[in-house]
Design an enzyme around this catalytic site. Sequence first.
Site, PDB file in Angstrom:
ATOM      1  N   THR A   8     -10.411   0.031   2.952  1.00 53.48           N
ATOM      2  CA  THR A   8     -10.227   1.499   2.836  1.00 53.48           C
ATOM      3  C   THR A   8     -11.458   1.984   1.980  1.00 53.48           C
ATOM      4  O   THR A   8     -11.501   3.002   1.709  1.00 53.48           O
ATOM      5  CB  THR A   8      -9.137   1.903   2.613  1.00 53.48           C
ATOM      6  OG1 THR A   8      -8.643   1.405   1.156  1.00 53.48           O
ATOM      7  CG2 THR A   8      -7.973   1.607   3.624  1.00 53.48           C
TER       8      THR A   8
ATOM      9  N   ALA B 293      -6.074  -2.832   5.364  1.00 53.40           N
ATOM     10  CA  ALA B 293      -7.347  -2.483   5.940  1.00 53.40           C
ATOM     11  C   ALA B 293      -8.316  -2.374   4.532  1.00 53.40           C
ATOM     12  O   ALA B 293      -7.946  -2.320   3.633  1.00 53.40           O
ATOM     13  CB  ALA B 293      -7.129  -0.722   6.421  1.00 53.40           C
TER      14      ALA B 293
ATOM     15  N   LYS C 249     -13.394   0.221  12.006  1.00 53.28           N
ATOM     16  CA  LYS C 249     -11.995   0.743  12.247  1.00 53.28           C
ATOM     17  C   LYS C 249     -11.972   0.872  13.758  1.00 53.28           C
ATOM     18  O   LYS C 249     -10.842   0.449  14.431  1.00 53.28           O
ATOM     19  CB  LYS C 249     -11.559   2.057  11.588  1.00 53.28           C
ATOM     20  CG  LYS C 249     -11.155   1.728  10.198  1.00 53.28           C
ATOM     21  CD  LYS C 249     -10.131   0.813   9.931  1.00 53.28           C
ATOM     22  CE  LYS C 249      -8.776   1.680  10.315  1.00 53.28           C
ATOM     23  NZ  LYS C 249      -7.441   0.817   9.837  1.00 53.28           N
TER      24      LYS C 249
ATOM     25  N   TYR D 226     -17.385   2.052   7.869  1.00 47.72           N
ATOM     26  CA  TYR D 226     -15.899   2.170   7.894  1.00 47.72           C
ATOM     27  C   TYR D 226     -15.424   2.549   9.408  1.00 47.72           C
ATOM     28  O   TYR D 226     -14.634   2.031  10.025  1.00 47.72           O
ATOM     29  CB  TYR D 226     -15.470   2.978   6.640  1.00 47.72           C
ATOM     30  CG  TYR D 226     -13.874   3.389   6.880  1.00 47.72           C
ATOM     31  CD1 TYR D 226     -13.290   2.380   6.632  1.00 47.72           C
ATOM     32  CD2 TYR D 226     -13.291   4.693   7.066  1.00 47.72           C
ATOM     33  CE1 TYR D 226     -11.698   2.748   6.623  1.00 47.72           C
ATOM     34  CE2 TYR D 226     -12.185   4.668   7.402  1.00 47.72           C
ATOM     35  CZ  TYR D 226     -11.223   4.083   7.084  1.00 47.72           C
ATOM     36  OH  TYR D 226      -9.966   4.312   7.035  1.00 47.72           O
TER      37      TYR D 226
ATOM     38  N   GLY E 195       0.672  -1.173  -0.027  1.00 45.74           N
ATOM     39  CA  GLY E 195       0.125   0.141  -0.068  1.00 45.74           C
ATOM     40  C   GLY E 195       0.914   1.149  -0.095  1.00 45.74           C
ATOM     41  O   GLY E 195       2.110   1.251   0.274  1.00 45.74           O
ATOM     42  N   MET E 196       0.269   2.441  -0.106  1.00 46.91           N
ATOM     43  CA  MET E 196       0.804   3.700  -0.233  1.00 46.91           C
ATOM     44  C   MET E 196       1.627   3.785   1.010  1.00 46.91           C
ATOM     45  O   MET E 196       2.682   4.554   1.039  1.00 46.91           O
ATOM     46  CB  MET E 196      -0.097   4.815  -0.619  1.00 46.91           C
ATOM     47  CG  MET E 196       0.683   5.927  -1.012  1.00 46.91           C
ATOM     48  SD  MET E 196      -0.647   7.456  -1.516  1.00 46.91           S
ATOM     49  CE  MET E 196      -1.888   7.531  -0.021  1.00 46.91           C
ATOM     50  N   LEU E 197       1.160   3.594   2.230  1.00 44.65           N
ATOM     51  CA  LEU E 197       1.774   3.971   3.368  1.00 44.65           C
ATOM     52  C   LEU E 197       2.659   2.588   3.634  1.00 44.65           C
ATOM     53  O   LEU E 197       3.884   2.926   4.406  1.00 44.65           O
ATOM     54  CB  LEU E 197       0.615   4.117   4.779  1.00 44.65           C
ATOM     55  CG  LEU E 197       1.317   4.170   5.885  1.00 44.65           C
ATOM     56  CD1 LEU E 197       2.287   5.258   6.119  1.00 44.65           C
ATOM     57  CD2 LEU E 197      -0.007   4.410   7.059  1.00 44.65           C
TER      58      LEU E 197
ATOM     59  N   ASP F 209      -3.237 -13.434   5.094  1.00 42.49           N
ATOM     60  CA  ASP F 209      -4.744 -13.183   5.108  1.00 42.49           C
ATOM     61  C   ASP F 209      -4.666 -12.591   6.646  1.00 42.49           C
ATOM     62  O   ASP F 209      -4.733 -13.674   7.538  1.00 42.49           O
ATOM     63  CB  ASP F 209      -5.491 -14.135   4.743  1.00 42.49           C
ATOM     64  CG  ASP F 209      -6.929 -14.232   5.157  1.00 42.49           C
ATOM     65  OD1 ASP F 209      -7.519 -13.173   5.579  1.00 42.49           O
ATOM     66  OD2 ASP F 209      -7.742 -15.309   4.872  1.00 42.49           O
TER      67      ASP F 209
END
Length: 286
Positions: free
Chosen positions: A63, A61, A130, A126, A13-15, A39
């Site tokens: 998202t 996550a 979270k 969402y 992912g980007m982060l 998983d």
Amino acid sequence: MGSRRVVVVGAAGMLGREVVGAFGEDGWEVAPLTRAELDITDPVACRGAVEGADVVVNGAAWTAVDAAEEHEPAAFAVNALGPASLARACSGAGARLVHVSTDYVFAGDAAGPYAEEAVTAPRSAYGRTKLAGEWAVTSAGPEHMVLRTAWLYGDGGCFPRTIARLLSEREEISVVDDQRGQPTWTVDVADLALRLVRAGAPGGTYHATAGGATTWCDFAREVASAVGADRERVRATSTDAFPRPAPRPASSVLGHARLGEIGVDEIGDWASRWKVAVPSVLPGPR
């Protein structure tokens, strides 16, 4: 200090990519795991994945905020059951979990910044899922950390790149001007996660966003300036003009008092950090 091993979940992912880079540059042995490789809803797989780790950073996550409204059980599996499995596995392996969460755990209607201990009241599927993930992580062990972040941008699909593309395609664009938040560079979140770990920060919740605040419209105008476009080509509009299945927080501004209490520097003002980020987020001629 001997060899230190970090497992980065959601490493594609980007982060996640920035977390891999930050810890690697600091001399850690990094084990990056993508969604295809782990998983997180599988407790047995989680136990195997964290074996031998000193720290685990979870950036995985669900998202898709709007899709979560229709598929809340699926979002719950990834955002709540997954972190629960990881946190229990980490506690059993003697590893510390750093779990990434979101501003959506709040109602989004506060007049000022949300403190770390402010009352949570998610208004979307969402946000609910979270928040359940946060509870799972913090209840699994006092050493685990939750980092709430928001308005992320970086090397990937993100708001600034979308705005830059739209400005290249259209004469004018409309962007909402009634949602306030803190544009935050993924590089800075990864760096803060590393600094918290290196500082041996107490477990619990921290806010990992840049300082100050702006609106999506004003941020889009900063993007316009960065690409050499007229800021006035970005027109202000309201959230009501863009109805979505999941409600968006009117205020995503987070406070950072807990970082100061433990002597860890905040990320810094969003506008100054954006200026540093521009060359890598918007590569090419400007």
